[in-house]
Design a protein around this motif. Structure first.
Motif, PDB file in Angstrom:
ATOM      1  N   LEU A 190       0.705  -1.092   0.001  1.00 33.76           N
ATOM      2  CA  LEU A 190       0.189  -0.045   0.089  1.00 33.76           C
ATOM      3  C   LEU A 190       0.823   1.495  -0.126  1.00 33.76           C
ATOM      4  O   LEU A 190       0.224   2.365  -0.497  1.00 33.76           O
ATOM      5  CB  LEU A 190      -1.039   0.011   1.276  1.00 33.76           C
ATOM      6  CG  LEU A 190      -2.028  -0.957   1.021  1.00 33.76           C
ATOM      7  CD1 LEU A 190      -2.987  -0.979   2.284  1.00 33.76           C
ATOM      8  CD2 LEU A 190      -3.014  -0.670  -0.131  1.00 33.76           C
ATOM      9  N   GLY A 191       1.963   1.224   0.471  1.00 31.42           N
ATOM     10  CA  GLY A 191       3.203   2.245   0.369  1.00 31.42           C
ATOM     11  C   GLY A 191       3.222   3.182   1.578  1.00 31.42           C
ATOM     12  O   GLY A 191       4.009   3.868   1.919  1.00 31.42           O
ATOM     13  N   TYR A 192       2.051   3.112   2.455  1.00 31.04           N
ATOM     14  CA  TYR A 192       2.032   3.874   3.696  1.00 31.04           C
ATOM     15  C   TYR A 192       2.409   2.881   5.071  1.00 31.04           C
ATOM     16  O   TYR A 192       2.172   3.461   6.269  1.00 31.04           O
ATOM     17  CB  TYR A 192       1.124   4.943   3.916  1.00 31.04           C
ATOM     18  CG  TYR A 192      -0.205   4.174   3.791  1.00 31.04           C
ATOM     19  CD1 TYR A 192      -1.191   3.595   4.824  1.00 31.04           C
ATOM     20  CD2 TYR A 192      -0.949   4.399   2.306  1.00 31.04           C
ATOM     21  CE1 TYR A 192      -2.246   3.095   4.761  1.00 31.04           C
ATOM     22  CE2 TYR A 192      -2.252   3.524   2.449  1.00 31.04           C
ATOM     23  CZ  TYR A 192      -2.913   2.999   3.414  1.00 31.04           C
ATOM     24  OH  TYR A 192      -4.167   2.393   3.010  1.00 31.04           O
ATOM     25  N   VAL A 193       2.125   1.535   4.607  1.00 32.66           N
ATOM     26  CA  VAL A 193       2.397   0.677   5.810  1.00 32.66           C
ATOM     27  C   VAL A 193       3.282  -0.459   5.438  1.00 32.66           C
ATOM     28  O   VAL A 193       3.435  -0.438   4.317  1.00 32.66           O
ATOM     29  CB  VAL A 193       0.738  -0.149   6.360  1.00 32.66           C
ATOM     30  CG1 VAL A 193      -0.015   1.135   6.749  1.00 32.66           C
ATOM     31  CG2 VAL A 193       0.173  -0.650   4.984  1.00 32.66           C
ATOM     32  N   SER A 194       3.790  -0.962   6.350  1.00 36.16           N
ATOM     33  CA  SER A 194       4.680  -2.282   6.186  1.00 36.16           C
ATOM     34  C   SER A 194       4.310  -3.280   7.343  1.00 36.16           C
ATOM     35  O   SER A 194       4.176  -3.187   8.416  1.00 36.16           O
ATOM     36  CB  SER A 194       6.171  -1.842   6.349  1.00 36.16           C
ATOM     37  OG  SER A 194       7.080  -2.821   6.135  1.00 36.16           O
ATOM     38  N   VAL A 195       3.968  -4.458   6.578  1.00 38.36           N
ATOM     39  CA  VAL A 195       3.604  -5.596   7.326  1.00 38.36           C
ATOM     40  C   VAL A 195       4.876  -6.282   8.061  1.00 38.36           C
ATOM     41  O   VAL A 195       5.529  -6.839   7.087  1.00 38.36           O
ATOM     42  CB  VAL A 195       2.663  -6.604   6.674  1.00 38.36           C
ATOM     43  CG1 VAL A 195       2.506  -7.843   7.313  1.00 38.36           C
ATOM     44  CG2 VAL A 195       1.677  -6.187   5.974  1.00 38.36           C
ATOM     45  N   TYR A 196       5.132  -6.278   9.096  1.00 37.58           N
ATOM     46  CA  TYR A 196       6.272  -7.046   9.626  1.00 37.58           C
ATOM     47  C   TYR A 196       6.201  -8.324  10.197  1.00 37.58           C
ATOM     48  O   TYR A 196       7.329  -9.067  10.607  1.00 37.58           O
ATOM     49  CB  TYR A 196       7.224  -5.867  10.655  1.00 37.58           C
ATOM     50  CG  TYR A 196       6.569  -5.587  12.051  1.00 37.58           C
ATOM     51  CD1 TYR A 196       6.654  -6.270  13.047  1.00 37.58           C
ATOM     52  CD2 TYR A 196       5.801  -4.426  11.965  1.00 37.58           C
ATOM     53  CE1 TYR A 196       5.903  -5.873  14.380  1.00 37.58           C
ATOM     54  CE2 TYR A 196       5.172  -4.061  13.337  1.00 37.58           C
ATOM     55  CZ  TYR A 196       5.217  -4.761  14.417  1.00 37.58           C
ATOM     56  OH  TYR A 196       4.512  -4.488  15.511  1.00 37.58           O
ATOM     57  N   SER A 197       5.024  -8.740  10.546  1.00 37.25           N
ATOM     58  CA  SER A 197       4.568 -10.139  10.911  1.00 37.25           C
ATOM     59  C   SER A 197       3.318 -10.396  10.470  1.00 37.25           C
ATOM     60  O   SER A 197       2.422  -9.561  10.682  1.00 37.25           O
ATOM     61  CB  SER A 197       4.994 -10.405  12.540  1.00 37.25           C
ATOM     62  OG  SER A 197       4.121  -9.889  13.145  1.00 37.25           O
ATOM     63  N   ALA A 198       3.182 -11.709  10.225  1.00 37.57           N
ATOM     64  CA  ALA A 198       1.858 -12.371   9.927  1.00 37.57           C
ATOM     65  C   ALA A 198       1.811 -13.699  10.542  1.00 37.57           C
ATOM     66  O   ALA A 198       2.724 -14.471  10.051  1.00 37.57           O
ATOM     67  CB  ALA A 198       1.649 -12.269   8.425  1.00 37.57           C
ATOM     68  N   LEU A 199       0.983 -13.891  11.214  1.00 34.43           N
ATOM     69  CA  LEU A 199       0.685 -15.343  11.989  1.00 34.43           C
ATOM     70  C   LEU A 199      -0.636 -15.816  12.148  1.00 34.43           C
ATOM     71  O   LEU A 199      -1.598 -15.239  12.110  1.00 34.43           O
ATOM     72  CB  LEU A 199       1.180 -14.837  13.532  1.00 34.43           C
ATOM     73  CG  LEU A 199       2.677 -14.476  13.767  1.00 34.43           C
ATOM     74  CD1 LEU A 199       2.589 -13.965  15.139  1.00 34.43           C
ATOM     75  CD2 LEU A 199       3.802 -15.414  13.448  1.00 34.43           C
ATOM     76  N   THR A 200      -0.361 -17.206  11.639  1.00 33.13           N
ATOM     77  CA  THR A 200      -1.683 -18.090  11.602  1.00 33.13           C
ATOM     78  C   THR A 200      -1.789 -18.837  13.002  1.00 33.13           C
ATOM     79  O   THR A 200      -0.678 -19.599  12.979  1.00 33.13           O
ATOM     80  CB  THR A 200      -1.787 -18.767  10.320  1.00 33.13           C
ATOM     81  OG1 THR A 200      -2.007 -17.741   9.165  1.00 33.13           O
ATOM     82  CG2 THR A 200      -3.166 -19.676  10.486  1.00 33.13           C
ATOM     83  N   TYR A 201      -2.764 -18.713  13.748  1.00 33.13           N
ATOM     84  CA  TYR A 201      -2.801 -19.592  14.946  1.00 33.13           C
ATOM     85  C   TYR A 201      -3.763 -20.844  14.689  1.00 33.13           C
ATOM     86  O   TYR A 201      -3.150 -21.981  15.155  1.00 33.13           O
ATOM     87  CB  TYR A 201      -3.340 -18.985  16.072  1.00 33.13           C
ATOM     88  CG  TYR A 201      -2.609 -17.541  16.457  1.00 33.13           C
ATOM     89  CD1 TYR A 201      -1.235 -17.778  16.904  1.00 33.13           C
ATOM     90  CD2 TYR A 201      -2.861 -16.317  15.790  1.00 33.13           C
ATOM     91  CE1 TYR A 201      -0.319 -16.586  17.238  1.00 33.13           C
ATOM     92  CE2 TYR A 201      -2.265 -15.277  16.219  1.00 33.13           C
ATOM     93  CZ  TYR A 201      -0.703 -15.295  17.033  1.00 33.13           C
ATOM     94  OH  TYR A 201      -0.015 -14.217  17.237  1.00 33.13           O
TER      95      TYR A 201
END
Length: 101
Positions: A56-67
């Motif tokens: 998106l350019g204005y955010v950065s995903v630094y972790s994505a977790l599936t429980y």
């Protein structure tokens, strides 16, 4: 897509698909600019969605977790003012969800 905003009263906003099956709760950004997003679906198998959010350019995903199959989370860094970032994310995330989920 629909967005329900409880940001001021409860500290979060809820974004969900028109059928109500997939929801994301965006917690109020921290002063440092971090947003925690809780999802009622597994991100495993939907990493194209995570990548789309990251671009998106204005955010950065630094972790994505599936429980499990019913719960996952993303941690997002704001690359601009946290309040403005949250506002834009609430506007753009429904479109990303519609395209990638």
């Amino acid at each position: 897509m629909e967005t329900t905003t409880n940001l001021k009263e409860r500290g979060f906003a809820t974004i969900y698909t028109p059928d109500g099956r997939q929801r994301i709760w965006l917690h109020r950004p921290t002063p440092e600019g971090s947003i925690h997003a809780s999802c009622n679906f597994a991100l495993a198998g939907h990493y194209d969605f995570v990548d789309a959010v990251d671009t998106l350019g204005y955010v950065s995903v630094y972790s994505a977790l599936t429980y499990d199959n019913d719960y996952s989370s993303m941690n997002i860094s704001c690359l601009m003012n946290p309040a403005e970032c949250m506002e834009r994310l609430m506007e753009d995330l429904p479109k990303v969800m519609e395209e990638w989920l």
